[in-house]
Design an enzyme around this catalytic site. Sequence first.
Site, mmCIF file in Angstrom:
data_model
loop_
_atom_site.group_PDB
_atom_site.id
_atom_site.type_symbol
_atom_site.label_atom_id
_atom_site.label_comp_id
_atom_site.label_asym_id
_atom_site.label_seq_id
_atom_site.Cartn_x
_atom_site.Cartn_y
_atom_site.Cartn_z
ATOM 1 N N LYS A 100 25.611 83.127 82.751
ATOM 2 C CA LYS A 100 24.408 83.437 81.982
ATOM 3 C C LYS A 100 23.146 83.142 82.792
ATOM 4 O O LYS A 100 23.168 82.259 83.663
ATOM 5 C CB LYS A 100 24.373 82.586 80.713
ATOM 6 C CG LYS A 100 25.289 83.080 79.602
ATOM 7 C CD LYS A 100 25.049 82.257 78.345
ATOM 8 C CE LYS A 100 25.735 82.877 77.141
ATOM 9 N NZ LYS A 100 25.477 82.098 75.914
ATOM 10 N N LYS A 181 6.679 61.723 107.235
ATOM 11 C CA LYS A 181 6.602 61.635 105.774
ATOM 12 C C LYS A 181 7.281 60.357 105.324
ATOM 13 O O LYS A 181 8.335 59.990 105.852
ATOM 14 C CB LYS A 181 7.275 62.843 105.120
ATOM 15 C CG LYS A 181 7.133 62.858 103.603
ATOM 16 C CD LYS A 181 7.453 64.225 103.021
ATOM 17 C CE LYS A 181 8.939 64.414 102.810
ATOM 18 N NZ LYS A 181 9.265 65.781 102.389
ATOM 19 N N LYS A 183 8.072 57.626 101.727
ATOM 20 C CA LYS A 183 8.205 57.564 100.276
ATOM 21 C C LYS A 183 7.159 56.637 99.668
ATOM 22 O O LYS A 183 6.771 55.623 100.282
ATOM 23 C CB LYS A 183 9.613 57.072 99.908
ATOM 24 C CG LYS A 183 10.714 57.990 100.407
ATOM 25 C CD LYS A 183 10.576 59.385 99.832
ATOM 26 C CE LYS A 183 11.620 60.332 100.385
ATOM 27 N NZ LYS A 183 11.456 61.702 99.846
ATOM 28 N N GLU A 264 10.756 71.485 95.761
ATOM 29 C CA GLU A 264 12.118 71.285 96.265
ATOM 30 C C GLU A 264 13.138 71.229 95.132
ATOM 31 O O GLU A 264 14.326 71.453 95.363
ATOM 32 C CB GLU A 264 12.203 70.018 97.120
ATOM 33 C CG GLU A 264 12.072 68.724 96.341
ATOM 34 C CD GLU A 264 12.202 67.492 97.226
ATOM 35 O OE1 GLU A 264 11.283 67.259 98.033
ATOM 36 O OE2 GLU A 264 13.203 66.771 97.116
ATOM 37 N N HIS A 321 12.195 71.938 101.974
ATOM 38 C CA HIS A 321 12.834 70.622 101.943
ATOM 39 C C HIS A 321 14.154 70.700 102.703
ATOM 40 O O HIS A 321 14.756 71.757 102.783
ATOM 41 C CB HIS A 321 13.092 70.260 100.473
ATOM 42 C CG HIS A 321 14.164 69.245 100.258
ATOM 43 N ND1 HIS A 321 15.492 69.588 100.108
ATOM 44 C CD2 HIS A 321 14.117 67.899 100.163
ATOM 45 C CE1 HIS A 321 16.215 68.491 99.918
ATOM 46 N NE2 HIS A 321 15.402 67.456 99.953
ATOM 47 N N GLU A 340 11.106 70.331 107.956
ATOM 48 C CA GLU A 340 11.164 68.893 108.129
ATOM 49 C C GLU A 340 12.395 68.527 108.928
ATOM 50 O O GLU A 340 13.256 69.370 109.209
ATOM 51 C CB GLU A 340 11.094 68.154 106.784
ATOM 52 C CG GLU A 340 12.297 68.232 105.892
ATOM 53 C CD GLU A 340 12.120 67.359 104.615
ATOM 54 O OE1 GLU A 340 12.661 67.761 103.579
ATOM 55 O OE2 GLU A 340 11.452 66.301 104.656
HETATM 56 MG MG MG Z 1 10.491 65.439 98.584
#
Ligand code: MG
Length: 388
Positions: A100, A181, A183, A264, A321, A340
């Site tokens: 679906k 990058k 967190k 992402e 990502h 990345e």
């Molecule tokens: Mg991320």
Amino acid sequence: MRIVELRELTVPLEGRVANAVVNFSAHTVSLVAAISDQYRNGRPVVGLAFNSIGRFGQSGILRERLFPRVLSADPEALLNPETGCFDPARVAEVAMRNEKPGGHGDRAIALGALELATWDLLAKLADEPAWRTIARAFGHPVTSDRTPVYAAGGYYYPNDSTARLVDELQRYRDLGYTAFKMKIGGATLREDMLRIEAALTVAGTGANLCVDANGRFDLETALAYAKAFSALELRWYEEAGDPLDYALNQSLIQQYAGPVATGENLFSRQDVANLVRYGGMRQAQDVFQMDAGLCYGLTEYAAMVELLEGNGFNRRQCHPHGGHLLNLHIAIGLGLGGCEAYPGVFQPFGGYPAECGVGDGFVRPTDAPGFGLEQKAELATCIERLVG
Ligand code: MG
């Protein structure tokens, strides 16, 4: 020309890292092999791919639903009638029969691995790197055989410190990376600001540093972080709020002048259309991070890029990502803004083999046929177990 067998191996991700929401110590990835009836040098040509990183292996959906549909289909239904060769869009269509619409979720990730394995197979049959096959298929003139890259890391560790973070980013810099990058959202705002300031001692300037909250924040917290680091002019502020909370994204953008990044965790072109309609994303500024290995494969991903361009965005605003070889080839083949790299985490899938040149903020794939996964030493044992 036929696909004679499909195989899946569920591979554990190495490492005990965490972002603001997820601990990856129990995560897995599905490595998929599409074995063809074509031979080169006495061996069958095998397409290999995996379902990106961060969403678990998809053994059940692959083995119970997608593989049987493809293997029981008329072999002609999987071929491009013009070329007589495999057609990833047709393989994806057959694999999705009787599913679906809407919902997406894990089946988008399962199909991502299978559809991308078909691209690897196509490129190997043409004896060329996948980015050439991709560029030709989508009619995109390739202007460079390298693409901008940044090193993604800066996760939270069991015994963490700003000194550990600085060491990690310095290791990436020594490997040739110039942008990074890290967190945020897994500590207090005050602690995260100390981490950002420490990271800037390696990155040099905010233009070389992205921060990623992995969808953790409510609007109030997202704005508090934005206010705290707005003067640093960071490269981008990633996934501040829930990936499907387009109103939050729009409110953040109205109050934060710097670039934001998201996407992402959007798995269909309809989700991306809604982000464009309701998320406030700005032309020539904000960053789209959809990932073919999480969103039904490259066919769906290329349709997302086309949708963005139809709404006035530039494909160079797309930075998928993932941090691995599949997206390196896709970024070059489609002429995206860059990709990345996970040089230090998420083995055996993250980052690039030593033969790929990294320097001056760019990465260049090798001439290995397909995505070149066989060149990644960390993956060799897994490929051997899967294909023999
Ligand atoms: Mg991320």
